[in-house]
Design a protein around this motif. Structure first.
Motif, PDB file in Angstrom:
ATOM      1  N   SER A  90       0.821  -1.208   0.000  1.00  0.00           N
ATOM      2  CA  SER A  90       0.000   0.000   0.000  1.00  0.00           C
ATOM      3  C   SER A  90       0.855   1.258   0.000  1.00  0.00           C
ATOM      4  O   SER A  90       0.535   2.246  -0.672  1.00  0.00           O
ATOM      5  N   GLY A 114       2.167   1.726  -3.442  1.00  0.00           N
ATOM      6  CA  GLY A 114       1.100   2.263  -4.281  1.00  0.00           C
ATOM      7  C   GLY A 114       0.884   3.746  -4.051  1.00  0.00           C
ATOM      8  O   GLY A 114       0.663   4.508  -5.005  1.00  0.00           O
ATOM      9  N   ALA A 115       0.950   4.172  -2.781  1.00  0.00           N
ATOM     10  CA  ALA A 115       0.786   5.601  -2.482  1.00  0.00           C
ATOM     11  C   ALA A 115       1.919   6.424  -3.083  1.00  0.00           C
ATOM     12  O   ALA A 115       1.695   7.541  -3.596  1.00  0.00           O
ATOM     13  N   ASN A 148     -13.230   6.071  -0.124  1.00  0.00           N
ATOM     14  CA  ASN A 148     -12.095   5.369   0.474  1.00  0.00           C
ATOM     15  C   ASN A 148     -11.988   5.626   1.967  1.00  0.00           C
ATOM     16  O   ASN A 148     -11.234   4.951   2.656  1.00  0.00           O
ATOM     17  N   ASN A 190      -7.772  12.371   5.742  1.00  0.00           N
ATOM     18  CA  ASN A 190      -8.119  11.725   4.478  1.00  0.00           C
ATOM     19  C   ASN A 190      -9.104  12.562   3.683  1.00  0.00           C
ATOM     20  O   ASN A 190      -8.929  12.792   2.474  1.00  0.00           O
ATOM     21  N   SER A 213      -0.020   2.166  -9.011  1.00  0.00           N
ATOM     22  CA  SER A 213      -0.601   2.529  -7.717  1.00  0.00           C
ATOM     23  C   SER A 213      -1.875   1.729  -7.447  1.00  0.00           C
ATOM     24  O   SER A 213      -2.076   1.203  -6.346  1.00  0.00           O
ATOM     25  N   VAL A 214      -2.725   1.641  -8.455  1.00  0.00           N
ATOM     26  CA  VAL A 214      -3.950   0.855  -8.300  1.00  0.00           C
ATOM     27  C   VAL A 214      -3.626  -0.618  -8.084  1.00  0.00           C
ATOM     28  O   VAL A 214      -4.250  -1.297  -7.259  1.00  0.00           O
ATOM     29  N   SER A 253      -2.282  -1.263  -4.543  1.00  0.00           N
ATOM     30  CA  SER A 253      -3.271  -0.971  -3.510  1.00  0.00           C
ATOM     31  C   SER A 253      -4.440  -1.948  -3.524  1.00  0.00           C
ATOM     32  O   SER A 253      -5.295  -1.879  -2.634  1.00  0.00           O
ATOM     33  N   LEU A 309      -5.114  -4.147  -0.271  1.00  0.00           N
ATOM     34  CA  LEU A 309      -5.715  -3.442   0.862  1.00  0.00           C
ATOM     35  C   LEU A 309      -7.183  -3.133   0.599  1.00  0.00           C
ATOM     36  O   LEU A 309      -8.023  -3.231   1.502  1.00  0.00           O
ATOM     37  N   VAL A 310      -7.501  -2.786  -0.638  1.00  0.00           N
ATOM     38  CA  VAL A 310      -8.894  -2.500  -0.983  1.00  0.00           C
ATOM     39  C   VAL A 310      -9.744  -3.759  -0.820  1.00  0.00           C
ATOM     40  O   VAL A 310     -10.869  -3.713  -0.326  1.00  0.00           O
TER      41      VAL A 310
END
Length: 278
Positions: free
Chosen positions: A30, A33-34, A80, A104, A152-153, A156, A159-160
């Protein structure tokens, strides 16, 4: 190559990440990805701020119809925040969750405001549906944005997927008569196959996301809270509470109807384009 080929090529990596159950193992992916997402954001800002035009030439108001769609997509982007809520039980200090959600929300809101204004200021005519597609993609630096956001997607995804699985799988498991070996792995695999199939079937997701946002995110974030509040506080309800909830309900109806109409119009326009246009 066709978009569907890229989806199929990346699907094994998506499946591997989706099978990871340990949240601590998913955290480094993650973070990576960030980092890729921030690379894409900063490079995009570089192009948006390069030879920036004078904002005084812009029209203050343009078309009314896209506004509800923007509101729904904005709610979809803020969804999110819901990823944070099931992670509360895994946090060392759960009392920090409200602060995390506030940061966030502020980050998402600021990003949408900045990109919305700079994109409208830089590209006013013959524009595509997202800012990135308006960049000079024949340049290597601009191409790196698409690669960075795609990675990035990808990183991630684990985690999603962790959040819906942690919510749905215990409910499904409680209804089963016995313990199924590798049941959670089978459930995760089924979810990833369904997601990959949907991505292959509808590779251009912007119109579909608008409709899904109108049907799901606006309902979850606007309609359901006021129904719960009205039902639980019916005896102590005040005129202000009724007026507030009725106003939110009318906004929900407006977004639902307007976005559904916009979806039909935009989907008709998108169907006229070929893959080479994107």
């Amino acid at each position: 190559m066709d978009t569907r080929i890229y989806i199929l090529a990346l699907s094994p990596f998506v499946c591997l990440l989706g099978l990871v159950r340990n949240l601590r193992c998913l955290a480094p992916f993650s973070v990576i990805g960030a980092l890729f997402m921030f690379v894409g954001i900063f490079v995009s800002l570089y192009y948006l701020l390069e030879d920036i035009p004078d904002p005084a030439r812009l029209d203050a108001f343009t078309y009314v119809l896209p506004v509800p769609m923007f509101c729904s997509l904005f709610l979809y982007a803020l969804h999110n925040v819901t990823l944070c809520l099931p992670l509360e039980n895994s946090m060392k200090k759960p009392q920090h969750l409200p602060r995390l959600i506030t940061y966030n929300m502020l980050l998402n809101t600021c990003m949408y405001i900045v990109f919305g204004f700079l994109g409208y200021n830089k590209y006013t005519k013959d524009t595509c549906d997202t800012v990135i597609k308006n960049l000079p993609l024949e340049k290597t630096l601009a191409k790196s944005i698409k690669v960075a956001i795609a990675l990035s997607v990808l990183f991630s995804f684990g985690l999603v997927l962790y959040v819906p699985v942690s919510v749905l799988w215990p409910m499904i498991q409680s209804k089963l008569s016995g313990t199924i070996p590798y049941g959670e792995a089978m459930f995760r695999s089924g979810v990833m196959i369904a997601a990959t199939t949907l991505a292959i079937a509808v590779p251009k997701m912007v119109p579909l996301l608008s409709l899904l946002a109108a049907l799901s995110m606006t309902t979850i974030m606007l309609l359901i809270p006021i129904l719960i509040e009205t039902a639980t506080k019916w005896e102590q309800a005040t005129r202000f509470l009724f007026a507030k909830n009725i106003s939110i309900f009318l906004i929900w109806v407006l977004l639902l109807v307007s976005v559904s109409m916009t979806f039909r119009i935009i989907f008709g326009k998108f169907s006229e384009f070929s893959d080479s246009d994107f």
